[in-house]
Structures are given as structure tokens and as C-alpha cells.
Design an enzyme around this catalytic site. Structure first.
Site, PDB file in Angstrom:
ATOM      1  CD  GLU A  20      41.620  44.868  48.921  1.00  0.00           C
ATOM      2  OE1 GLU A  20      40.396  44.886  49.085  1.00  0.00           O
ATOM      3  OE2 GLU A  20      42.263  43.828  48.730  1.00  0.00           O
ATOM      4  CE  LYS A  92      42.714  39.982  50.334  1.00  0.00           C
ATOM      5  NZ  LYS A  92      41.962  40.257  49.095  1.00  0.00           N
ATOM      6  CB  CYS A 133      39.899  42.964  51.645  1.00  0.00           C
ATOM      7  SG  CYS A 133      38.363  43.081  50.701  1.00  0.00           S
TER       8      CYS A 133
HETATM    9  O1  LIG Z   1      41.614  43.456  42.882  1.00  0.00           O
HETATM   10  C1  LIG Z   1      41.814  44.606  43.307  1.00  0.00           C
HETATM   11  O2  LIG Z   1      41.846  45.598  42.570  1.00  0.00           O
HETATM   12  C2  LIG Z   1      42.023  44.773  44.772  1.00  0.00           C
HETATM   13  N1  LIG Z   1      41.610  43.671  45.533  1.00  0.00           N
HETATM   14  C3  LIG Z   1      40.351  43.468  45.885  1.00  0.00           C
HETATM   15  O3  LIG Z   1      39.446  44.223  45.603  1.00  0.00           O
HETATM   16  C4  LIG Z   1      40.118  42.219  46.677  1.00  0.00           C
HETATM   17  C5  LIG Z   1      40.489  41.055  45.826  1.00  0.00           C
HETATM   18  S1  LIG Z   1      39.599  40.945  44.310  1.00  0.00           S
HETATM   19  N2  LIG Z   1      38.772  42.153  47.121  1.00  0.00           N
HETATM   20  C6  LIG Z   1      38.375  41.413  48.130  1.00  0.00           C
HETATM   21  O4  LIG Z   1      39.162  40.740  48.813  1.00  0.00           O
HETATM   22  C7  LIG Z   1      36.886  41.469  48.391  1.00  0.00           C
HETATM   23  C8  LIG Z   1      36.419  40.553  49.503  1.00  0.00           C
HETATM   24  C9  LIG Z   1      34.957  40.557  49.617  1.00  0.00           C
HETATM   25  O5  LIG Z   1      34.242  41.316  48.990  1.00  0.00           O
HETATM   26  C10 LIG Z   1      34.315  39.554  50.495  1.00  0.00           C
HETATM   27  O6  LIG Z   1      35.009  38.849  51.252  1.00  0.00           O
HETATM   28  O7  LIG Z   1      33.093  39.471  50.445  1.00  0.00           O
END
Ligand SMILES: O=C(O)CNC(=O)[C@H](CS)NC(=O)CCC(=O)C(=O)O
Length: 267
Positions: A20, A92, A133
Site C-alpha cells: 500500500e 479497498k 491492508c
Molecule cells: O493513508 C494512507 O496514506 C494509505 N492508507 C493507509 O495507510 C491505510 C489507511 S489509513 N492504513 C490501514 O488500513 C492500516 C490498517 C491497520 O494498521 C490495521 O488494521 O491495524
């Protein structure tokens, strides 16, 4: 990217999975939206060229795909074939709006729109189920990719937080592999990106028995985890423990077998 791609080609890799945020990770709110592009933009074209030149399939998890009206983005997982053609795009479906205990407060939905479709794709390494993710925490998605859409390899490109990764990353990935009898390929962002963001890392490939075949266990650096996808081994696990036949589809209701997906698989 060039280094790992060269290493991957030298190692005979057919499919390379990137995590990601593989092309950009923001440090300020809204930054990702400002660099977002549609699928026919220049960022993806660059990766298409790399796939074509290297004759390798690329799984590009977490691409900031600009929505048609420009107001939001999709967190998209794109699959390129070895000619550089876009084969599939999964958006997603579970957005990470979470107050991480001892970690950051993240609100992915502020700039990101949720997708609404499951995606599978046939490739030279088997039938892939595409996810991203935080999806990892929703087992129904993986159950449906396996038992309804007949996936053989589940991809989970991620940027797990350091706190949640330490607590849950490996156990969730191995559980998904065991309960679906699929290979799991989980590319992962690692290390500190900026003042506010740090990712757990520990990219890994897991077999349908739950064994970790390869991993990037140095949490601070980038690297390549290489493993063989052996569909004979997968079918042997499935034949000896035929959970797809033992499933009580009649009771669960929401997981139906779709016979049109029964036939496999590798191109
Ligand atoms: O926002 C961005 O730059 C890219 N997207 C992410 O990093 C995404 C959304 S904030 N991260 C996750 O889904 C972490 C999940 C996780 O850490 C868990 O399920 O514990």
C-alpha cells in the site's frame, strides 16, 4: 523500486507485489488527494512500462486513484500483467477510521471513497484475490474470495501501523491462509515515513498450511521476500482436509458457492 525489481527478475519472480502507498505516502492531511491520478495517468504508466520491460506481473497495492469527479480518491490495488496491461483494479472496501491505542488517529474516509466489489484475477501463479491492508480484519471477504470465487492466492498489500502490526499482523495473515487454504502474499510498508507515520513492516508469504515461507523480518529496511506458489501443494491440503465440502453453506447463507468460478486457475 528499481533495485527490488532487478532482484526479483534475477530471482526468476513471475509476480512482484508492492505494498500500500507504493508510489507515495503523505505526511500532510489531504496530500494524497493532491497527487492522486486516474488509472490512465502518468504514475501508473511508469509502472506499466516497468512491467513490460521486466516481463513481470505487478501487484500494486494502495494506489491513490482519483475518482472521476476529482473530489476523492479510491485506495486501489491494481494488477498489471507482464505486458504492462491493467488486468484488474480492486478498490479497498473497508476504510481505516480508527483511534489506534498508543498510536495515531487515522480517518481514511475523509479523502477516500470505499469500493464495493470483490475482485479475482487469473495469473501464471494462480487465481488471485485482491485486497488491501485493513480488509485483513474482515474474514468474510476472504471466505467469499475463496469459497465463492475460488481464489488460490490472497494478496494483502499493507501499511499497518506499528502498534497494530506488532499485536495482530502475523496472526491475522496466518489465520486467513489456514482458514481459506490459500497462499497469502502480504507486501508491507516498513519503518518511519515522517513525524506522524510509522509502519510495522514484516512483509511475508504464507502457504495454505499457515507456514511462513519467506519474510522481510528486518522492520527497518526494505527488501524482497521470495517464495514459490505450488498449486499441487495447495490442492493436496484442500483434498486432505476438504473444508469447502464440509462448510454449512445452508446455515451461513451469506457465503454461497458460485459454480462458475469452480474451474481453476493458472494461465
Ligand atoms: O493513508 C494512507 O496514506 C494509505 N492508507 C493507509 O495507510 C491505510 C489507511 S489509513 N492504513 C490501514 O488500513 C492500516 C490498517 C491497520 O494498521 C490495521 O488494521 O491495524
Amino acid at each position: 523500486m528499481d533495485i527490488s525489481l532487478g532482484e526479483a527478475v534475477a530471482a526468476g519472480v513471475k509476480l512482484l507485489s508492492l505494498p500500500e502507498c507504493f508510489s507515495f505516502i503523505g505526511s500532510r492531511e489531504g496530500e494524497a488527494l493532491s497527487i492522486a491520478e486516474p488509472l490512465d495517468g502518468s504514475i501508473l504508466q511508469g509502472y506499466q512500462e516497468l512491467a513490460r520491460q521486466s516481463k513481470i506481473w505487478l501487484s500494486l497495492g494502495g494506489f491513490q486513484e482519483k475518482c472521476p469527479d476529482g473530489s476523492r480518491l479510491f485506495n486501489s490495488h491494481i494488477l498489471l500483467d507482464d505486458l504492462g496491461t491493467i488486468q484488474s483494479c480492486y478498490r479497498k472496501i473497508h476504510l481505516f477510521d480508527v483511534d489506534v491505542p498508543g498510536g495515531p488517529v487515522l480517518k481514511e474516509s475523509k479523502f477516500t471513497a470505499a469500493g464495493s466489489e470483490m475482485v479475482v484475477a487469473n495469473t501464471p501463479v494462480g487465481r488471485l484475490g485482491l485486497t488491501v491492508c485493513y480488509d485483513l480484519r474482515f474474514p468474510e471477504l476472504y471466505q467469499r474470495l475463496r469459497f465463492e470465487k475460488n481464489a488460490e492466492v490472497l494478496l494483502v498489500p499493507s501499511a499497518f501501523t506499528k502498534v497494530t502490526g506488532a499485536a495482530h499482523w502475523e496472526v491475522l495473515l496466518r489465520a486467513r491462509a489456514v482458514e481459506t487454504q490459500c497462499y497469502v502474499i502480504a507486501a508491507a510498508q516498513a519503518g518511519k515515513h515522517n513525524e506522524k507515520r510509522e509502519s510495522y513492516g514484516d512483509a511475508m508469504v504464507i502457504d495454505p498450511w499457515g507456514t511462513v515461507l519467506a519474510r522481510c523480518s528486518d522492520h527497518l529496511c526494505t527488501g524482497l521476500a521470495v517464495a514459490e506458489i505450488n498449486l499441487d501443494a495447495l490442492n493436496s491440503v484442500r483434498m486432505r482436509m476438504p473444508i469447502s465440502e464440509h462448510r454449512r453453506y445452508d446455515i451461513y447463507g451469506y457465503v454461497q458457492r458460485d459454480m462458475s468460478y469452480e474451474k481453476s486457475s493458472a494461465l
